[in-house]
Each structure stands twice: as C-alpha cells, then as structure tokens.
Design a protein around this motif. Structure first.
Motif, PDB file in Angstrom:
ATOM      1  N   LEU A  10     -17.925  -3.799   8.006  1.00 31.67           N
ATOM      2  CA  LEU A  10     -17.687  -3.268   6.715  1.00 31.67           C
ATOM      3  C   LEU A  10     -18.913  -3.769   5.890  1.00 31.67           C
ATOM      4  O   LEU A  10     -19.013  -4.777   5.397  1.00 31.67           O
ATOM      5  CB  LEU A  10     -16.716  -3.317   6.080  1.00 31.67           C
ATOM      6  N   PRO A  11     -19.871  -2.903   5.594  1.00 30.50           N
ATOM      7  CA  PRO A  11     -21.082  -3.188   4.689  1.00 30.50           C
ATOM      8  C   PRO A  11     -20.521  -3.246   3.215  1.00 30.50           C
ATOM      9  O   PRO A  11     -19.684  -2.330   2.842  1.00 30.50           O
ATOM     10  CB  PRO A  11     -22.011  -2.273   4.599  1.00 30.50           C
ATOM     11  N   VAL A  12     -20.790  -4.205   2.306  1.00 28.12           N
ATOM     12  CA  VAL A  12     -20.639  -4.433   0.958  1.00 28.12           C
ATOM     13  C   VAL A  12     -22.072  -4.756   0.415  1.00 28.12           C
ATOM     14  O   VAL A  12     -22.491  -5.800   0.595  1.00 28.12           O
ATOM     15  CB  VAL A  12     -19.455  -5.388   0.820  1.00 28.12           C
ATOM     16  N   GLU A  13     -22.438  -3.808  -0.621  1.00 27.80           N
ATOM     17  CA  GLU A  13     -23.837  -4.148  -1.383  1.00 27.80           C
ATOM     18  C   GLU A  13     -23.427  -4.993  -2.537  1.00 27.80           C
ATOM     19  O   GLU A  13     -22.325  -4.626  -3.257  1.00 27.80           O
ATOM     20  CB  GLU A  13     -24.235  -2.971  -1.731  1.00 27.80           C
ATOM     21  N   VAL A  14     -23.978  -6.167  -2.759  1.00 28.82           N
ATOM     22  CA  VAL A  14     -23.669  -7.022  -3.890  1.00 28.82           C
ATOM     23  C   VAL A  14     -25.010  -7.427  -4.517  1.00 28.82           C
ATOM     24  O   VAL A  14     -25.899  -7.474  -3.958  1.00 28.82           O
ATOM     25  CB  VAL A  14     -23.045  -8.502  -3.224  1.00 28.82           C
ATOM     26  N   ILE A  15     -24.768  -7.871  -5.812  1.00 31.96           N
ATOM     27  CA  ILE A  15     -25.819  -8.252  -6.592  1.00 31.96           C
ATOM     28  C   ILE A  15     -25.870  -9.905  -6.089  1.00 31.96           C
ATOM     29  O   ILE A  15     -24.986 -10.469  -5.815  1.00 31.96           O
ATOM     30  CB  ILE A  15     -25.545  -8.306  -7.925  1.00 31.96           C
ATOM     31  N   PRO A  16     -27.081 -10.213  -5.757  1.00 35.43           N
ATOM     32  CA  PRO A  16     -27.385 -11.471  -4.950  1.00 35.43           C
ATOM     33  C   PRO A  16     -26.585 -12.666  -5.360  1.00 35.43           C
ATOM     34  O   PRO A  16     -26.020 -13.245  -4.624  1.00 35.43           O
ATOM     35  CB  PRO A  16     -28.920 -11.707  -5.207  1.00 35.43           C
ATOM     36  N   MET A  17     -26.526 -12.888  -6.714  1.00 35.73           N
ATOM     37  CA  MET A  17     -25.868 -14.069  -7.115  1.00 35.73           C
ATOM     38  C   MET A  17     -24.316 -14.007  -6.879  1.00 35.73           C
ATOM     39  O   MET A  17     -23.723 -15.216  -6.944  1.00 35.73           O
ATOM     40  CB  MET A  17     -26.211 -14.236  -8.784  1.00 35.73           C
ATOM     41  N   ALA A  18     -23.691 -13.034  -6.538  1.00 41.23           N
ATOM     42  CA  ALA A  18     -22.347 -12.698  -6.263  1.00 41.23           C
ATOM     43  C   ALA A  18     -22.110 -12.762  -4.931  1.00 41.23           C
ATOM     44  O   ALA A  18     -20.893 -12.740  -4.542  1.00 41.23           O
ATOM     45  CB  ALA A  18     -21.699 -11.606  -6.981  1.00 41.23           C
ATOM     46  N   ALA A  19     -23.061 -13.069  -3.988  1.00 44.70           N
ATOM     47  CA  ALA A  19     -22.742 -12.865  -2.708  1.00 44.70           C
ATOM     48  C   ALA A  19     -21.704 -13.854  -1.939  1.00 44.70           C
ATOM     49  O   ALA A  19     -20.717 -13.364  -1.284  1.00 44.70           O
ATOM     50  CB  ALA A  19     -24.220 -12.926  -1.795  1.00 44.70           C
ATOM     51  N   ALA A  20     -21.630 -14.924  -2.476  1.00 47.27           N
ATOM     52  CA  ALA A  20     -21.132 -16.192  -1.963  1.00 47.27           C
ATOM     53  C   ALA A  20     -19.739 -16.028  -2.350  1.00 47.27           C
ATOM     54  O   ALA A  20     -18.562 -15.979  -1.655  1.00 47.27           O
ATOM     55  CB  ALA A  20     -21.591 -17.388  -2.176  1.00 47.27           C
ATOM     56  N   GLN A  21     -19.560 -15.534  -3.672  1.00 45.67           N
ATOM     57  CA  GLN A  21     -18.444 -15.596  -4.475  1.00 45.67           C
ATOM     58  C   GLN A  21     -17.352 -14.197  -3.675  1.00 45.67           C
ATOM     59  O   GLN A  21     -16.025 -14.203  -3.581  1.00 45.67           O
ATOM     60  CB  GLN A  21     -18.565 -15.137  -5.814  1.00 45.67           C
ATOM     61  N   LEU A  42     -24.056 -12.516   5.300  1.00 40.48           N
ATOM     62  CA  LEU A  42     -25.155 -11.971   4.685  1.00 40.48           C
ATOM     63  C   LEU A  42     -26.135 -11.322   5.677  1.00 40.48           C
ATOM     64  O   LEU A  42     -26.570 -11.867   6.637  1.00 40.48           O
ATOM     65  CB  LEU A  42     -26.193 -12.888   3.968  1.00 40.48           C
ATOM     66  N   ARG A  43     -26.379  -9.944   5.382  1.00 39.59           N
ATOM     67  CA  ARG A  43     -27.393  -9.288   6.529  1.00 39.59           C
ATOM     68  C   ARG A  43     -28.782  -9.792   6.342  1.00 39.59           C
ATOM     69  O   ARG A  43     -29.374  -9.659   5.387  1.00 39.59           O
ATOM     70  CB  ARG A  43     -27.315  -7.901   6.149  1.00 39.59           C
ATOM     71  N   ALA A  44     -29.366 -10.433   7.365  1.00 43.75           N
ATOM     72  CA  ALA A  44     -30.466 -11.255   7.331  1.00 43.75           C
ATOM     73  C   ALA A  44     -31.802 -10.322   7.075  1.00 43.75           C
ATOM     74  O   ALA A  44     -31.883  -9.250   7.745  1.00 43.75           O
ATOM     75  CB  ALA A  44     -30.694 -12.056   8.441  1.00 43.75           C
ATOM     76  N   GLY A  45     -32.540 -10.538   6.151  1.00 46.01           N
ATOM     77  CA  GLY A  45     -33.521  -9.989   5.822  1.00 46.01           C
ATOM     78  C   GLY A  45     -33.328  -8.607   5.190  1.00 46.01           C
ATOM     79  O   GLY A  45     -34.402  -7.706   4.853  1.00 46.01           O
ATOM     80  N   CYS A  46     -32.337  -8.307   4.766  1.00 44.50           N
ATOM     81  CA  CYS A  46     -32.111  -7.057   4.112  1.00 44.50           C
ATOM     82  C   CYS A  46     -31.943  -6.948   2.417  1.00 44.50           C
ATOM     83  O   CYS A  46     -31.354  -7.612   1.911  1.00 44.50           O
ATOM     84  CB  CYS A  46     -30.617  -6.446   4.517  1.00 44.50           C
ATOM     85  N   VAL A  47     -32.938  -6.280   1.890  1.00 47.22           N
ATOM     86  CA  VAL A  47     -32.892  -5.838   0.593  1.00 47.22           C
ATOM     87  C   VAL A  47     -32.705  -4.572   0.309  1.00 47.22           C
ATOM     88  O   VAL A  47     -33.629  -3.688   1.045  1.00 47.22           O
ATOM     89  CB  VAL A  47     -34.033  -6.519  -0.124  1.00 47.22           C
ATOM     90  N   HIS A  52     -28.162  -7.217  -1.957  1.00 54.20           N
ATOM     91  CA  HIS A  52     -27.916  -7.714  -0.745  1.00 54.20           C
ATOM     92  C   HIS A  52     -27.000  -7.001  -0.067  1.00 54.20           C
ATOM     93  O   HIS A  52     -26.124  -6.339  -0.666  1.00 54.20           O
ATOM     94  CB  HIS A  52     -27.837  -9.078  -0.769  1.00 54.20           C
ATOM     95  N   ILE A  53     -26.445  -7.286   1.375  1.00 54.21           N
ATOM     96  CA  ILE A  53     -25.484  -6.457   1.938  1.00 54.21           C
ATOM     97  C   ILE A  53     -24.805  -7.405   2.420  1.00 54.21           C
ATOM     98  O   ILE A  53     -25.237  -8.395   3.429  1.00 54.21           O
ATOM     99  CB  ILE A  53     -25.948  -5.444   3.136  1.00 54.21           C
ATOM    100  N   LEU A  54     -23.619  -7.637   2.354  1.00 53.95           N
ATOM    101  CA  LEU A  54     -22.434  -8.682   3.145  1.00 53.95           C
ATOM    102  C   LEU A  54     -21.902  -7.713   4.202  1.00 53.95           C
ATOM    103  O   LEU A  54     -21.426  -6.390   3.911  1.00 53.95           O
ATOM    104  CB  LEU A  54     -21.314  -9.063   2.452  1.00 53.95           C
ATOM    105  N   VAL A  65     -21.515  -3.786  -5.763  1.00 50.48           N
ATOM    106  CA  VAL A  65     -22.237  -2.665  -6.412  1.00 50.48           C
ATOM    107  C   VAL A  65     -21.393  -1.411  -5.587  1.00 50.48           C
ATOM    108  O   VAL A  65     -21.044  -0.649  -6.290  1.00 50.48           O
ATOM    109  CB  VAL A  65     -23.677  -2.483  -5.758  1.00 50.48           C
ATOM    110  N   THR A  66     -21.266  -1.508  -4.352  1.00 48.46           N
ATOM    111  CA  THR A  66     -20.556  -0.352  -3.625  1.00 48.46           C
ATOM    112  C   THR A  66     -20.058  -1.130  -2.391  1.00 48.46           C
ATOM    113  O   THR A  66     -20.589  -1.967  -1.731  1.00 48.46           O
ATOM    114  CB  THR A  66     -21.593   0.561  -3.110  1.00 48.46           C
TER     115      THR A  66
END
Length: 220
Positions: free
Chosen positions: A131-142, A157-162, A168-170, A194-195
């Motif tokens: 399942l992809p989850v788009e996140v603001i970078p600073m929130a990824a680990a949280q 974290l999806r490597a190299g994905c902006v 970023h995408i989890l 984000v979504t």
C-alpha cells in the motif's frame, strides 16, 4: 495474450466510455498509456483532458491532445485510470507509479471512475500489493511507526522516489485490508500523510478487465 496485449485491449475499450465533446480525466501508468494512445484516435471529438501526472501530460501533449489544469474545470464526466489491485466492490489500491495524490484529486472531480486493468489485479482482499502512502518527508518515520502499531504493516521508504508534489512514498507490506473505507478515512487524517493509496471513497464505477477471453466489464 501477454499482459501488454491485455493492457492494449482495455485501453482501446475505455475509449468507448468517453462522451463526445468531453473533457476526460486521465490517470497514470502503463495501462493508461495504452488508453492515451487510443484516445488520440478520437482527439478531434473531445475538448481535452485533465491529467494526474507530469508523465501523462507529456504523453497527451505529444499526441496533440489539449491538457487543462484541474483548477480550470468544475467537474468531469469520467476519469479513466488503472489500479494495482481492485476488489469485488470496486475499491482499489493505487500509487505504484507514485501519482496517487494527483490521481485522487482528478478522480474526485469525476462523475464516474472507470478502472482499466488486467485480470491479475482483481483480488478478494487487498493488501498483497504494498500500500503506497505519500508523506511529507519529515513525517515518514513517524507515520511508518503508526502503521506498524495500528495495522501491523511494515512500511519502507520507496528508494529514490520524489513525487510530483515533492513528497516521499512509504510502501506498506503485510496488510489485509478488510475495511478499505475505514482505513482510508483513518490514515488520511494522520499528521504528515498527504494521501493514502486506498481508493474507497473514489472507488471504481466500472472496471474493464482484460482477460484471455477478451474484455470483461464489472459494474459496481
């Protein structure tokens, strides 16, 4: 038929669902690329398209199809896009191509969502596809910790994905999504998200499913 041939088949079938004179919502991905190619054959019969990604916009323009911004339209008769998974109720997982936020925005403008996919995408319970989850970078680990705590999912974290939005995408593995609408509503509210790539609120109205016996039409 090969998977590529099935994608071509449903891409061509989707053109039949585009009303004359319409502005059509266009998604993202390899199956949608087949639809865009087929859409070029009726480009003189439509007003243009609203695209969910930079990649689709570039392909549409290269084929001479006018592209409008989402802010320029109040509604669309139809949005046509693929899915990474779709269940028997029309709920979908999307975001394998990292365009999930813009896809959801354009889908929300549309009266009908027509999903185009090959038969491998139809599942009983969603979650085998991460399942992809788009996140603001600073929130990824949280967000990743919370996905593990509340749903038991392993988020990486999806490597190299902006994304086109600079985010970023989890990708979350190990899920069995038995209540897509509830999970979408919950995760969407988390700070930094984000979504989430569950499309239950904006689920498919119709799925054109490519099979070895031709296009199968599912209506939800």
């Amino acid at each position: 038929m090969t998977q590529d041939e099935l994608k071509t088949l449903v891409g061509q079938a989707a053109v039949q669902h585009v009303p004359a004179g319409a502005i059509v919502g266009v998604g993202t991905g390899s199956t949608v690329n087949k639809f865009i190619d087929a859409l070029a054959s009726i480009k003189d019969q439509i007003r243009g398209a609203v695209s969910s990604s930079v990649a689709s916009t570039e392909r549409l323009k290269a084929l001479g199809i006018p592209v409008l911004e989402a802010s320029e339209v109040e509604s669309l008769p139809v949005y046509i896009d693929g899915a990474d998974e779709i269940d028997a109720a029309g709920n979908m997982i999307k975001g394998g191509g990292a365009a999930l936020t813009r896809e959801k925005i354009v889908a929300d403008l549309a009266e009908r969502f027509i999903c185009i996919a090959d038969e491998s995408k139809l599942v009983e319970v969603m979650g085998n596809f991460p399942l992809p989850v788009e996140v603001i970078p600073m929130a990824a680990a949280q967000v990743a910790r919370r996905l593990k705590a509340q749903y038991g999912g392993d988020a990486t974290l999806r490597a190299g994905c902006v994304t086109d939005n600079g985010c970023h995408i989890l990708d979350v593995r190990g899920l069995k999504i038995t209540d897509p609408a509830a999970m979408e509503a919950d995760v969407s509210q988390w700070p930094g998200v984000v979504t989430v790539g569950i499309f239950a609120r904006n689920k498919a109205s119709v799925c054109l499913l490519g099979t070895s016996e031709g296009v199968r039409t599912l209506t939800f």
